[in-house]
Write a protein that holds these residues in place. Structure first.
Motif, mmCIF file in Angstrom:
data_model
loop_
_atom_site.group_PDB
_atom_site.id
_atom_site.type_symbol
_atom_site.label_atom_id
_atom_site.label_comp_id
_atom_site.label_asym_id
_atom_site.label_seq_id
_atom_site.Cartn_x
_atom_site.Cartn_y
_atom_site.Cartn_z
ATOM 1 N N LEU A 285 20.892 92.959 -15.984
ATOM 2 C CA LEU A 285 19.581 92.818 -15.346
ATOM 3 C C LEU A 285 19.229 94.048 -14.522
ATOM 4 C CD1 LEU A 285 19.387 89.102 -14.175
ATOM 5 C CD2 LEU A 285 17.714 90.310 -15.564
ATOM 6 N N PHE A 286 20.193 94.549 -13.764
ATOM 7 C CA PHE A 286 19.923 95.733 -12.948
ATOM 8 C C PHE A 286 19.588 96.937 -13.829
ATOM 9 C CE2 PHE A 286 21.282 99.348 -10.184
ATOM 10 C CZ PHE A 286 20.277 99.204 -9.244
ATOM 11 N N SER A 287 20.266 97.069 -14.944
ATOM 12 C CA SER A 287 19.970 98.161 -15.887
ATOM 13 C C SER A 287 18.548 98.048 -16.423
ATOM 14 C CB SER A 287 20.958 98.141 -17.058
ATOM 15 O OG SER A 287 22.240 98.452 -16.607
ATOM 16 N N ILE A 288 18.153 96.834 -16.770
ATOM 17 C CA ILE A 288 16.798 96.607 -17.282
ATOM 18 C C ILE A 288 15.767 96.895 -16.189
ATOM 19 C CG2 ILE A 288 15.207 94.799 -18.077
ATOM 20 C CD1 ILE A 288 17.722 93.556 -19.503
ATOM 21 N N ILE A 289 16.039 96.446 -14.973
ATOM 22 C CA ILE A 289 15.135 96.683 -13.845
ATOM 23 C C ILE A 289 14.932 98.178 -13.633
ATOM 24 C CG2 ILE A 289 14.989 96.556 -11.314
ATOM 25 C CD1 ILE A 289 16.364 93.737 -11.617
ATOM 26 N N LYS A 290 16.024 98.932 -13.666
ATOM 27 C CA LYS A 290 15.935 100.387 -13.456
ATOM 28 C C LYS A 290 15.209 101.059 -14.623
ATOM 29 C CE LYS A 290 17.987 102.404 -10.432
ATOM 30 N NZ LYS A 290 17.542 102.904 -9.147
ATOM 31 N N LYS A 291 15.565 100.673 -15.842
ATOM 32 C CA LYS A 291 14.984 101.311 -17.031
ATOM 33 C C LYS A 291 13.468 101.110 -17.095
ATOM 34 C CE LYS A 291 15.233 101.545 -22.030
ATOM 35 N NZ LYS A 291 15.915 101.152 -23.250
ATOM 36 N N TYR A 292 13.031 99.889 -16.834
ATOM 37 C CA TYR A 292 11.610 99.572 -16.956
ATOM 38 C C TYR A 292 10.863 99.626 -15.630
ATOM 39 C CZ TYR A 292 12.894 98.375 -21.670
ATOM 40 O OH TYR A 292 13.359 98.444 -22.964
ATOM 41 N N GLN A 293 11.567 100.000 -14.568
ATOM 42 C CA GLN A 293 10.977 100.181 -13.240
ATOM 43 C C GLN A 293 10.115 98.994 -12.810
ATOM 44 O OE1 GLN A 293 9.034 104.011 -13.412
ATOM 45 N NE2 GLN A 293 10.987 105.090 -13.490
ATOM 46 N N TRP A 294 10.742 97.833 -12.818
ATOM 47 C CA TRP A 294 10.033 96.631 -12.401
ATOM 48 C C TRP A 294 9.616 96.737 -10.940
ATOM 49 C CZ3 TRP A 294 13.586 92.065 -14.364
ATOM 50 C CH2 TRP A 294 13.556 92.034 -15.764
ATOM 51 N N THR A 295 8.461 96.189 -10.625
ATOM 52 C CA THR A 295 8.024 96.091 -9.231
ATOM 53 C C THR A 295 8.828 94.987 -8.545
ATOM 54 O OG1 THR A 295 6.332 94.433 -9.691
ATOM 55 C CG2 THR A 295 5.665 96.759 -9.885
ATOM 56 N N GLN A 296 8.706 94.904 -7.231
ATOM 57 C CA GLN A 296 9.409 93.834 -6.505
ATOM 58 C C GLN A 296 8.999 92.452 -7.007
ATOM 59 O OE1 GLN A 296 8.741 95.342 -2.355
ATOM 60 N NE2 GLN A 296 10.830 94.636 -2.124
ATOM 61 N N LYS A 297 7.709 92.254 -7.223
ATOM 62 C CA LYS A 297 7.232 90.961 -7.715
ATOM 63 C C LYS A 297 7.818 90.658 -9.088
ATOM 64 C CE LYS A 297 2.972 90.767 -5.078
ATOM 65 N NZ LYS A 297 1.518 90.823 -5.084
ATOM 66 N N GLN A 298 7.867 91.666 -9.953
ATOM 67 C CA GLN A 298 8.454 91.469 -11.277
ATOM 68 C C GLN A 298 9.943 91.151 -11.173
ATOM 69 O OE1 GLN A 298 7.210 95.260 -12.901
ATOM 70 N NE2 GLN A 298 5.743 94.255 -14.272
ATOM 71 N N ILE A 299 10.636 91.850 -10.288
ATOM 72 C CA ILE A 299 12.071 91.596 -10.096
ATOM 73 C C ILE A 299 12.287 90.148 -9.673
ATOM 74 C CG2 ILE A 299 14.081 92.103 -8.654
ATOM 75 C CD1 ILE A 299 13.056 95.044 -8.553
ATOM 76 N N ILE A 300 11.528 89.703 -8.695
ATOM 77 C CA ILE A 300 11.700 88.342 -8.176
ATOM 78 C C ILE A 300 11.403 87.315 -9.267
ATOM 79 C CG2 ILE A 300 10.801 86.634 -6.532
ATOM 80 C CD1 ILE A 300 10.346 89.095 -4.610
ATOM 81 N N PHE A 301 10.225 87.398 -9.860
ATOM 82 C CA PHE A 301 9.826 86.404 -10.856
ATOM 83 C C PHE A 301 10.743 86.443 -12.079
ATOM 84 C CE2 PHE A 301 7.553 85.250 -14.735
ATOM 85 C CZ PHE A 301 7.263 83.931 -14.453
ATOM 86 N N ARG A 302 10.956 87.619 -12.631
ATOM 87 C CA ARG A 302 11.727 87.719 -13.875
ATOM 88 C C ARG A 302 13.204 87.392 -13.684
ATOM 89 N NH1 ARG A 302 8.822 93.189 -16.285
ATOM 90 N NH2 ARG A 302 6.821 92.173 -16.699
ATOM 91 N N THR A 303 13.783 87.817 -12.574
ATOM 92 C CA THR A 303 15.203 87.531 -12.341
ATOM 93 C C THR A 303 15.415 86.031 -12.160
ATOM 94 O OG1 THR A 303 15.559 89.711 -11.362
ATOM 95 C CG2 THR A 303 17.193 88.020 -10.864
ATOM 96 N N ILE A 304 14.564 85.387 -11.393
ATOM 97 C CA ILE A 304 14.685 83.945 -11.207
ATOM 98 C C ILE A 304 14.428 83.226 -12.530
ATOM 99 C CG2 ILE A 304 13.651 81.924 -10.067
ATOM 100 C CD1 ILE A 304 13.296 83.751 -7.578
ATOM 101 N N PHE A 305 13.420 83.662 -13.277
ATOM 102 C CA PHE A 305 13.113 83.036 -14.569
ATOM 103 C C PHE A 305 14.268 83.199 -15.551
ATOM 104 C CE2 PHE A 305 11.545 83.294 -18.936
ATOM 105 C CZ PHE A 305 11.030 82.003 -19.070
#
Length: 145
Positions: free
Chosen positions: A72-92
């Motif tokens: 997940l952290f690799s995907i977050i870094k690669k696609y540069q998720w915003t904080q809102k995206q990190i919160i919603f997508r990680t929980i989902f």
């Protein structure tokens, strides 16, 4: 790669420990076998032939948690998720993992029945909390983008 691995180990380890403790407490209080389900490996062909002690089963759970967190952290870094995206997508994603793993309960006589509403509810709540805790390790301090 070092940052992703370190963040995955810390985030996955801490979140995995929380999930394990949460489900263990639920199981002790309610006798609903959600902690047993968490540690269950009866659905893995080679591993189902063995009986592992609880600490080893918990270690296997933590290894999977670290792999999930690092990915997940690799995907977050690669696609540069915003904080809102990190919160919603990680929980989902964490919730989705719970949904996808819950049916493995039918592959063991040690785990809750597939139709157990209380087991499913505790299981999914645990995975939502797991995802929320992961986000605490993944979000940056300061305003969201």
């Amino acid at each position: 790669m070092g940052e992703k691995l370190a963040k995955g180990i810390i985030a996955g380890g801490m979140s995995g420990i929380f999930l394990g403790l949460f489900l263990k407490i639920i199981e002790v209080i309610t006798e609903v076998k959600v902690y047993v389900l968490l540690l269950n490996v009866d659905y893995i062909p080679l591993l189902k032939e063995f009986s592992f002690p609880e600490p080893l089963e918990f270690l296997l759970h933590l290894i999977i948690s670290v792999i999930v967190a690092a990915a997940l952290f690799s995907i977050i870094k690669k696609y540069q998720w915003t904080q809102k995206q990190i919160i919603f997508r990680t929980i989902f994603i964490s919730f989705l993992i719970g949904v996808l793993l819950y049916p493995t309960t039918v592959l063991s006589d040690r785990t809750p029945e597939l139709t157990s509403v209380s087991a499913l509810s505790f299981w999914l709540l645990g995975h939502l909390l797991y995802g929320w805790i992961l986000t605490l390790f993944f979000i940056k301090k300061g305003p969201s983008r």
